[in-house]
Design an enzyme around this catalytic site. Sequence first.
Site, mmCIF file in Angstrom:
data_model
loop_
_atom_site.group_PDB
_atom_site.id
_atom_site.type_symbol
_atom_site.label_atom_id
_atom_site.label_comp_id
_atom_site.label_asym_id
_atom_site.label_seq_id
_atom_site.Cartn_x
_atom_site.Cartn_y
_atom_site.Cartn_z
ATOM 1 N N ASN A 436 0.861 -1.182 0.000
ATOM 2 C CA ASN A 436 0.000 0.000 0.000
ATOM 3 C C ASN A 436 0.897 1.231 0.000
ATOM 4 O O ASN A 436 1.247 1.768 1.049
ATOM 5 C CB ASN A 436 -0.909 -0.010 1.224
ATOM 6 C CG ASN A 436 -1.935 1.117 1.196
ATOM 7 O OD1 ASN A 436 -1.811 2.078 0.440
ATOM 8 N ND2 ASN A 436 -2.950 1.001 2.028
ATOM 9 N N HIS A 475 -5.876 1.158 12.151
ATOM 10 C CA HIS A 475 -6.535 -0.093 11.755
ATOM 11 C C HIS A 475 -7.582 -0.512 12.796
ATOM 12 O O HIS A 475 -8.691 -0.929 12.440
ATOM 13 C CB HIS A 475 -5.503 -1.213 11.583
ATOM 14 C CG HIS A 475 -4.833 -1.222 10.248
ATOM 15 N ND1 HIS A 475 -3.802 -0.373 9.925
ATOM 16 C CD2 HIS A 475 -5.042 -1.990 9.138
ATOM 17 C CE1 HIS A 475 -3.414 -0.609 8.686
ATOM 18 N NE2 HIS A 475 -4.144 -1.579 8.181
#
Length: 549
Positions: A436, A475
């Site tokens: 990412n 997250h």
Amino acid sequence: MMQASGTCLPIEAVGGGTSDELDERAEVDVTRPSIYPQSHRPQPRGVPLSLVDERDLLNELKTSRLEGFYNLSFLLLGFALFYMTVRSIIEKGFLVDFGSILLRCPAFLSDVLFVLRFSAALWAYSLVFYVLVWATMARRRYGHSGWVRRLRIVVAVSFYIVAQGTLYVVSTRVLWRRPTTPALGGFLTLWVITISLKGHSYFLTNWHLAEEAERTWRERARRKKDSSPNGHVELPSGEGLRSAAPVDPSDTVTAPRGSESPSEASGARLSDSDRSLKRELSESSDLSSTMSVGFSRAARQNRLRGFPANVNWSNFVYFMAAPTLVYETEYPRTERVRYRYVASMFGIALLCIVAQVAIMQQFMLPVLQGQSAGYSLAYHAAKLAIPSIIFWLLGFLWFFHCALSAWAEMLRFADRQFYQDWWNATTLESFWNKWNMLVHEWALRHVFIELQYRSKRVSKAAAGFATFLVSAVLHEYLFAVAFKTISVGIFLGMMIQVPGIWLTRHSCFRGRRRGNLLMWLMLFLGHPLGELLYFRAYFRKHNSFFCHD
């Protein structure tokens, strides 16, 4: 790997067209300006945008001596998936039902309207970051006393902290109270995090630019004073400095090319005024110490340019819409939009989403809803492993490779390094650096590098730990709001990566096949365990995953 759009090549989605068009189209330089210091600045992509469509990922995987095993591996994979699908349908029936999501869900229309209202509110709120930068940095006047400058910094940072806190508090309260499915809640929470990270990059980058602008003002004022016959000169105003962007190369100190350390400078090349300026920067307590000599030299090499002319409405709106989390004063642009390419990317993305929904309904939800009660956790995790990894790969394909590339194409955004060849990673560090690139570049600049340049006491190890800590918190926040459950499962799973990174740095893993196998094994085990933790908690209170009560 795709350095420009999400393929496995440096710059995917920008090339294309016929061979004649490729010959006529000039190569595009996709190296953008950056506030990275000399030792961390991005390297040129090195691959012309027009060569992307000439490479084939599957051909790169084949070798002449092992082509038979290459074909056998795909045959075995296809047969295993076919057998798994047929057996599931025979035992449980055909469970895929798209009508239950679109037609028979009474809250579908209200959810669509809520997404539109919530997204519009986020877009409107993001203007707070633009107004803050415009009022406290772009319109500032130089030459004020030290306490005025310090007060301006305190006010700007205070308002910024309040803006970020308000964004998270209000958004979390709204999403937590309103009934939403995990998919919808996760999408909107991810949207909140995106606005927050973009706002942070916009604020902090312009702060560095403002600091460099003040240093440039002081340097020019000193030079005018030294060159004045009577030693007295009318100092330039902040407006005069604004009209002078970018910095005139004749007024700069050039660092040696290829210098790896920001502190390496040739003293013989510095003029007396430059030495006095450097001495002033190290001794002055009036100016903020957040920008080190490394950032200062980066600006003097004309990598920081355009301030404060960049602080305008159109520049801000383009950055907020662009598929990037890291703010720059300008980005490379393509000459035109290839609408056929956009349509193909969105078509592939739609097919991937349909396949994800089918896999979720047919294979994953029966296990996650507890229909296989009486079996151990290991059995459930093993049963979820294959559909989960396929579900994840499809999500990666449609989002990073297709959706972001199509969106970048529509915006003519040429810097499309959305991911690299993470599938070849032999260490966890390499995987997180490649899979990412949007988040990786943001964390590199605004956490890892920023911590070291703000304080000389922060080591690389401490900065790396802080980077994972920030990632773990974000997250956990994403999953907590999406599933409306308080847990530390994702947080602990992310923090376990820290010792895992140190382990895979060992020579027995780095650059070896066993390191790549270990990376894939962690993906196979990590996804099912995380799903069981959060989905089981969700299904204790709800009956449907795609349609809330």
